[in-house]
Scaffold this active site. Sequence first.
Site, short mmCIF file in Angstrom:
data_model
loop_
_atom_site.label_atom_id
_atom_site.label_comp_id
_atom_site.label_asym_id
_atom_site.label_seq_id
_atom_site.Cartn_x
_atom_site.Cartn_y
_atom_site.Cartn_z
N LEU A 145 40.48 39.81 42.60
CA LEU A 145 41.46 40.85 42.32
C LEU A 145 40.95 41.64 41.13
O LEU A 145 40.31 41.07 40.23
CB LEU A 145 42.83 40.25 41.98
CG LEU A 145 43.57 39.50 43.10
CD1 LEU A 145 44.87 38.90 42.55
CD2 LEU A 145 43.86 40.40 44.29
N ASP A 146 41.22 42.93 41.11
CA ASP A 146 40.82 43.74 39.96
C ASP A 146 41.48 43.21 38.69
O ASP A 146 42.53 42.56 38.75
CB ASP A 146 41.23 45.20 40.17
CG ASP A 146 40.52 45.83 41.35
OD1 ASP A 146 39.43 45.35 41.71
OD2 ASP A 146 41.06 46.80 41.92
#
Length: 322
Positions: A137-138
């Site tokens: 995930l960013d």
Amino acid sequence: MSDQIQLQAQVGNDLVGKRLDQAVAQLFPDYSRSRLQGWIKDGSLTVDGDVKRPRDKLFGGEIVAIDAELEMIEDHKPQNIPLDIVYEDEHILIVNKPAGLVVHPAVGHRDGTLLNALLYHCPEIAQVPRAGIVHRLDMDTTGLMVVAKTIVAQTELVTQLQERSMGREYEAVVNGVMTGGGMVDEPMGRHSKHRQKMAVVGVGKEAVTHYRVLKKLRAHTHIRLKLETGRTHQIRVHMAHINYPLVGDQLYGGRFRLPKGCSEDMLQTLRNFKRQALHAKKLELWHPHSGELVSWEVDLPDDFKHLLDVLTVDAEASNDEI
């Protein structure tokens, strides 16, 4: 440090005529194709005691042996970083990642990452490539991630990602009022001028995002998204591509926009929301050991809830004025 792997198997009639790299993927399914390829090339995997090339054909009856070392992660140190663990057993770990936590060390983020936290929480995970991290995930995206605690589990989970049998659903708030749900089927690749960005490109990799409207607000929309593919920044790029960029997206959101006549509370909330309004809400997968279909769902983080509350109050006030 390292862990020694010693295995052997006989080539059956069903593998006669197959390339070595294709055959060993069936003989040793607990290990990824790339790892097996590496062992073939460095001589750790032999056929009847001889080193072969990946493309060499098999005749049947040969003994394929692996005598290799699994190198442990030594260039990253364990760090006592709190983790919000949703589920854990001896095979997998489900984490609810907060905003601001980088998943894997990179330039500018050498430590203080999820990987460092995993090495502290579960020291044996150092034997698994990338400390068991299956997908990312960013940094400023919140929500659910699965981590494999063994190589066998990691190989199975990566296969699920590749075969699109792992379900990942997100919630987001976008700028603009959508008329309804839909699908974005646009290939993606590296931006031609800004190398830190991704973009929709004609010769990119397949990328498919489904979205549906949860709530229409005065100048925004609360949506639910489901990924078919998992390209870097996929949701952020696809939503910006159809002119509904995510609220707070510093990279793809474009010029900061304020709706006409917004309240002071709404103004401050939007100005202070400096991350993309994106949350990995639900994760569904086939458990790599039991084979059972399992799923988890987590609440929205507090800042996301506050954003929705403020936008909802604004929408209701606007309706009252009509």
